[in-house]
Design an enzyme around this catalytic site. Structure first.
Site, PDB file in Angstrom:
ATOM      1  N   ARG A 176       0.844  -1.203   0.000  1.00 47.76           N
ATOM      2  CA  ARG A 176       0.000   0.000   0.000  1.00 47.76           C
ATOM      3  C   ARG A 176       0.879   1.253   0.000  1.00 47.76           C
ATOM      4  O   ARG A 176       0.589   2.223  -0.706  1.00 47.76           O
ATOM      5  CB  ARG A 176      -0.942   0.007   1.197  1.00 47.76           C
ATOM      6  CG  ARG A 176      -2.025  -1.068   1.144  1.00 47.76           C
ATOM      7  CD  ARG A 176      -2.969  -0.974   2.324  1.00 47.76           C
ATOM      8  NE  ARG A 176      -3.807   0.215   2.262  1.00 47.76           N
ATOM      9  CZ  ARG A 176      -4.593   0.625   3.261  1.00 47.76           C
ATOM     10  NH1 ARG A 176      -4.628  -0.065   4.403  1.00 47.76           N
ATOM     11  NH2 ARG A 176      -5.335   1.704   3.140  1.00 47.76           N
ATOM     12  N   CYS A 234      -1.343   5.676   9.297  1.00 47.49           N
ATOM     13  CA  CYS A 234      -1.687   4.401   8.663  1.00 47.49           C
ATOM     14  C   CYS A 234      -2.816   4.673   7.688  1.00 47.49           C
ATOM     15  O   CYS A 234      -2.812   5.691   7.001  1.00 47.49           O
ATOM     16  CB  CYS A 234      -2.062   3.360   9.715  1.00 47.49           C
ATOM     17  SG  CYS A 234      -3.473   3.833  10.755  1.00 47.49           S
TER      18      CYS A 234
END
Length: 279
Positions: A176, A234
């Site tokens: 990611r 995050c």
């Protein structure tokens, strides 16, 4: 004070004169809800806390998927669980520790000085043959009133600046960060200047945190040393709380960008980097 507690230590404290308040924060991204699992068996005396409604506010544009909760809602949930400022609190979940870390971070940020996370969570408790209960307790109302500001918090602009002047860690999976895949948010990649530091690498296969010296070595290799200014983000501020907790175990203070990538990527004016380099 250590930010984590072992199952055997918790059992001893729970049997003592000043047992901690226990918070069950079972949560998984995308579900299923944690309440049914709690009802099937939880640590005796533990109160279920819903992360999505009691440890976060409603998702929305410019807020991210798990923004800070309304302080009245959060405070009421903590008091319902029996939390008071002068009584220790231990949070746990069913793995990988993200929900419990979110509760730890919020309580510490809101001014509670004695909060820990059960290292290894529910699995560590049951691995020692310790009992579970199906009885939902009704503790006496606590007196905790949130007074935010005890832990550092980053805005999007703060995170961008820290990526240039300090160390900004990206706690998401490496793919990611690199922009190879983005299963949730509208844009793939990372905040320019951020360093990839998947939170999953802070724990062993059984879900327990690595030893403090090992964590210090890992973070130092990423540039996050005790003298550095460190921040973490995050996807939505949940797994990043787990990384802030790991940094605390290592003795390294860190700020949390709660809006995280879900807030950052929703603004088309904000730059995005891809690839393995910070950019």
């Amino acid at each position: 004070m250590n930010a984590i507690i072992t199952a055997s230590e918790l059992a001893g404290e729970s049997a003592g004169e000043r047992p901690p308040v226990l918070l069950d924060v079972r949560w998984q991204l995308g579900g299923p809800p944690g309440r049914p699992a709690y009802d099937e068996g939880h640590l005796p005396g533990a109160v279920y806390i819903d992360l999505d409604t009691e440890l976060a506010g409603p998702a929305g544009a410019g807020r991210g998927r798990h923004p800070l909760p309304d302080l009245d809602v959060f405070g009421a949930a903590m008091r319902r669980a029996g939390v008071s400022a002068d009584r220790p609190v231990v949070a746990y979940d069913g793995g990988p520790g993200w929900g419990a870390a979110r509760a730890w971070w919020l309580l510490r940020w809101a001014g509670h000085e004695d909060v820990r996370v059960l290292d290894g969570g529910l699995a560590a408790w049951t691995a020692e043959g310790r009992p579970l209960s199906t009885v939902a307790p009704e503790p006496a109302e606590g007196t905790f009133v949130p007074r935010p500001g005890a832990l550092p918090l980053l805005s999007a602009d703060d995170a961008a600046a820290l990526a240039r002047s300090g160390v900004l860690l990206d706690a998401r999976a490496g793919e990611r960060y690199r922009g190879e895949v983005e299963p949730i948010d509208p844009v793939a990649g990372h905040i320019p200047g951020a360093v990839s530091a998947p939170t999953t690498e802070n724990a062993t296969e059984d879900g327990r945190f690595r030893a403090a010296p090992e964590l210090r070595e890992r973070f130092a290799a990423l540039g996050a040393k005790e003298e550095a200014r460190v921040g973490v983000y995050c996807g939505s501020g949940v797994s990043a709380a787990h990384e802030v907790l790991a940094l605390a175990v290592a003795g390294i203070p860190a700020a949390l960008y709660v809006g995280s990538w879900s807030e950052w990527s929703a603004d088309p004016s904000r730059p995005v980097a891809t690839g393995a380099d910070p950019g």
